[in-house]
Design a protein around this motif. Structure first.
Motif, PDB file in Angstrom:
ATOM      1  N   LYS A 394       0.838  -1.206   0.000  1.00 54.04           N
ATOM      2  CA  LYS A 394       0.000   0.000   0.000  1.00 54.04           C
ATOM      3  C   LYS A 394       0.869   1.251   0.000  1.00 54.04           C
ATOM      4  O   LYS A 394       0.626   2.193  -0.763  1.00 54.04           O
ATOM      5  CB  LYS A 394      -0.910  -0.033   1.231  1.00 54.04           C
ATOM      6  CG  LYS A 394      -1.806   1.177   1.385  1.00 54.04           C
ATOM      7  CD  LYS A 394      -2.631   1.055   2.669  1.00 54.04           C
ATOM      8  CE  LYS A 394      -3.405   2.337   2.952  1.00 54.04           C
ATOM      9  NZ  LYS A 394      -4.132   2.255   4.241  1.00 54.04           N
ATOM     10  N   TYR A 395       1.895   1.283   0.860  1.00 57.92           N
ATOM     11  CA  TYR A 395       2.793   2.444   0.921  1.00 57.92           C
ATOM     12  C   TYR A 395       3.510   2.631  -0.412  1.00 57.92           C
ATOM     13  O   TYR A 395       3.708   3.755  -0.891  1.00 57.92           O
ATOM     14  CB  TYR A 395       3.836   2.283   2.024  1.00 57.92           C
ATOM     15  CG  TYR A 395       3.270   2.026   3.411  1.00 57.92           C
ATOM     16  CD1 TYR A 395       2.068   2.604   3.811  1.00 57.92           C
ATOM     17  CD2 TYR A 395       3.948   1.212   4.323  1.00 57.92           C
ATOM     18  CE1 TYR A 395       1.554   2.358   5.074  1.00 57.92           C
ATOM     19  CE2 TYR A 395       3.444   0.958   5.586  1.00 57.92           C
ATOM     20  CZ  TYR A 395       2.239   1.526   5.964  1.00 57.92           C
ATOM     21  OH  TYR A 395       1.740   1.286   7.216  1.00 57.92           O
ATOM     22  N   GLU A 396       3.896   1.518  -1.041  1.00 63.13           N
ATOM     23  CA  GLU A 396       4.624   1.604  -2.297  1.00 63.13           C
ATOM     24  C   GLU A 396       3.733   2.138  -3.413  1.00 63.13           C
ATOM     25  O   GLU A 396       4.149   2.992  -4.197  1.00 63.13           O
ATOM     26  CB  GLU A 396       5.165   0.216  -2.662  1.00 63.13           C
ATOM     27  CG  GLU A 396       6.204   0.201  -3.756  1.00 63.13           C
ATOM     28  CD  GLU A 396       7.503   0.857  -3.358  1.00 63.13           C
ATOM     29  OE1 GLU A 396       8.274   1.227  -4.276  1.00 63.13           O
ATOM     30  OE2 GLU A 396       7.774   1.017  -2.145  1.00 63.13           O
ATOM     31  N   GLN A 398       1.208   4.041  -3.156  1.00 64.59           N
ATOM     32  CA  GLN A 398       0.842   5.449  -2.948  1.00 64.59           C
ATOM     33  C   GLN A 398       1.791   6.411  -3.683  1.00 64.59           C
ATOM     34  O   GLN A 398       1.418   7.529  -4.031  1.00 64.59           O
ATOM     35  CB  GLN A 398       0.833   5.772  -1.450  1.00 64.59           C
ATOM     36  CG  GLN A 398      -0.380   5.231  -0.721  1.00 64.59           C
ATOM     37  CD  GLN A 398      -0.308   5.430   0.781  1.00 64.59           C
ATOM     38  OE1 GLN A 398       0.728   5.817   1.324  1.00 64.59           O
ATOM     39  NE2 GLN A 398      -1.407   5.159   1.482  1.00 64.59           N
ATOM     40  N   LYS A 399       3.008   5.941  -3.929  1.00 65.44           N
ATOM     41  CA  LYS A 399       3.986   6.783  -4.623  1.00 65.44           C
ATOM     42  C   LYS A 399       3.565   7.073  -6.080  1.00 65.44           C
ATOM     43  O   LYS A 399       4.059   7.993  -6.694  1.00 65.44           O
ATOM     44  CB  LYS A 399       5.355   6.099  -4.646  1.00 65.44           C
ATOM     45  CG  LYS A 399       5.941   5.827  -3.269  1.00 65.44           C
ATOM     46  CD  LYS A 399       7.222   5.024  -3.395  1.00 65.44           C
ATOM     47  CE  LYS A 399       7.770   4.613  -2.034  1.00 65.44           C
ATOM     48  NZ  LYS A 399       8.988   3.773  -2.165  1.00 65.44           N
ATOM     49  N   ARG A 401       0.292   7.397  -7.117  1.00 62.02           N
ATOM     50  CA  ARG A 401      -1.075   7.891  -7.219  1.00 62.02           C
ATOM     51  C   ARG A 401      -1.097   9.399  -7.058  1.00 62.02           C
ATOM     52  O   ARG A 401      -0.405   9.943  -6.217  1.00 62.02           O
ATOM     53  CB  ARG A 401      -1.960   7.218  -6.163  1.00 62.02           C
ATOM     54  CG  ARG A 401      -2.196   5.757  -6.466  1.00 62.02           C
ATOM     55  CD  ARG A 401      -2.919   5.045  -5.340  1.00 62.02           C
ATOM     56  NE  ARG A 401      -3.104   3.624  -5.668  1.00 62.02           N
ATOM     57  CZ  ARG A 401      -3.381   2.687  -4.789  1.00 62.02           C
ATOM     58  NH1 ARG A 401      -3.515   2.997  -3.509  1.00 62.02           N
ATOM     59  NH2 ARG A 401      -3.525   1.440  -5.169  1.00 62.02           N
TER      60      ARG A 401
END
Length: 401
Positions: A394-396, A398-399, A401
């Motif tokens: 999820k964190y990855e 987000q980069k 979007r």
């Protein structure tokens, strides 16, 4: 990022290494022998209190609390190599009052506790006079999603009433365990992340029943243990709520960050000890006309183990550095990554050591079997691998979007 250890850390490191060699390793077997064979949870082996006093006398006490008036004032990065040394022995962390779940519970009280709560519970924990447990996981729901928790914490006048069943409350079997931090729902109509609260429940409160102790691969981990606890119409003063109603999820996130990385630090120590036992063994055993250490497959195991330990250590240090410099929230991806990496790495290293030792590896004559069983649980505790991998993805994403 500079991972060079300061002079202060080097001094602690040398003192800890000497203490482990002089007192901890030589007394591991005695600790087990001093458990009451008729009731292994009845009392603490006397050697533990002796070792704790020696650690206190040498200033090796409460090293885990970063920048705190209560601890040694070490940063997470400074604490990492010290925690690793303690983690080389299953009894090591408690000797220095740096054992879970007490460390996490003390951090909760330092951060969120009232002065009254600190006086009543934090100070005895800091002094090593009592122990504690953390009641979060439940048998009837998938507790890896904390929003599923059903235990109720309902206010009635000047009291809260708690009802529910928890399990894997580590430490509750200990005769010195006097207090539980219980997580439950106080408002089912609030935002899903503001329904939960945490509350202090003395274990001698009416309605608290330890139903059974839960073994791990056959190990009871006495006198500490892991309990299933029933809370039935348990009433405690309203002043026992931690921080405020609806803050349970936020507290859990604050608590689990340091708790997760402390586990990883200790795990690296256990992996180092396993590799050490492997190397010593293969240097002194022969098969098919030459030392085991000269066998190609053994050399490959040793090389892979060294590579994997160093990789895990560097990621642990990076996560600790980020926690110190940008905060736990910004370091959440690194914390999640090392929580996946460290247990899986250690299990591979320990498994190779077991294979190299043969039958001795699965016996209680060495630390490997017990260490494997314990570390396997850490792929579940404080969030299973799959939850952390989901978060990392999820964190990855987000980069982009």
């Amino acid at each position: 990022m500079n991972f060079t250890y300061s002079d202060k850390v080097k001094q602690y490191e040398q003192k800890l290494l000497r203490f482990m060699d002089d007192y901890v390793y030589p007394n591991e077997r005695l600790y087990k022998e001093q458990l009451d064979p008729h009731n292994r949870f009845a009392k603490t082996p006397p050697i533990m209190e002796e070792l704790k006093q020696k650690a206190k006398d040498q200033g090796l006490w409460n090293l885990f609390l970063p920048d705190s008036e209560y601890g040694a004032g070490l940063t997470n990065l400074e604490y990492a190599p010290l925690c690793e040394i303690m983690g080389r022995s299953s009894i090591g962390p408690e000797v220095f009052n740096c054992a879970a779940p007490d460390t996490g519970n003390m951090e909760v009280l330092v951060r969120y506790g009232t002065e009254e709560q600190k006086q009543q519970w934090l100070h005895p924990l800091l002094n090593g006079e009592i122990r504690s447990c953390f009641s979060m996981t439940e048998p009837d729901v998938a507790s890896s999603d904390a929003t599923n928790i059903r235990t109720s914490i309902v206010r009635e006048g000047d009291e809260y009433v708690i009802n529910g069943t928890k399990w894997w409350s580590s430490g509750a079997g200990d005769s010195r365990c006097k207090i539980a931090i219980v997580m439950g729902k106080s408002d089912t109509k609030a935002n899903k992340y503001e329904q939960q609260s945490m509350i202090l429940v003395p274990l001698d409160t009416e309605g608290v029943t330890i139903k059974r102790m839960l073994p791990v691969f056959g190990y009871d981990h006495a006198p500490h243990g892991h309990a299933e606890i029933e809370y039935k119409n348990v009433r405690v003063p309203a002043s026992n709520i931690i921080w405020d109603e609806g803050k349970g999820f936020a507290i859990a996130q604050g608590r689990l960050g340091p708790g997760r990385i402390h586990h990883c630090m200790r795990i690296i120590g256990a992996a180092e000890r396993a590799l050490e036992e492997l190397c010593k063994r293969v240097e002194n055993r022969q098969a098919f006309g030459k030392k085991l250490a000269e066998q190609g497959v053994i050399q490959e195991w040793i090389a892979e183990s060294r590579i994997e330990i160093e990789q895990a250590r560097l990621l642990t240090l990076k996560a600790a550095y980020m926690m110190d410099t940008v905060g736990n929230k910004e370091a959440k991806a690194e914390i999640a990554m090392i929580k996946v990496v460290a247990p899986n790495m250690a299990l591979k290293v320990i498994d190779r050591a077991i294979q190299a030792l043969g039958g001795a590896g699965v016996s209680d004559d060495f630390t490997l079997a017990a260490s494997y069983a314990n570390i396997r649980t850490l792929r579940l505790a404080d969030g299973p691998d799959e939850v952390h991998r989901r978060a990392i993805a999820k964190y990855e994403l987000q980069k982009y979007r």
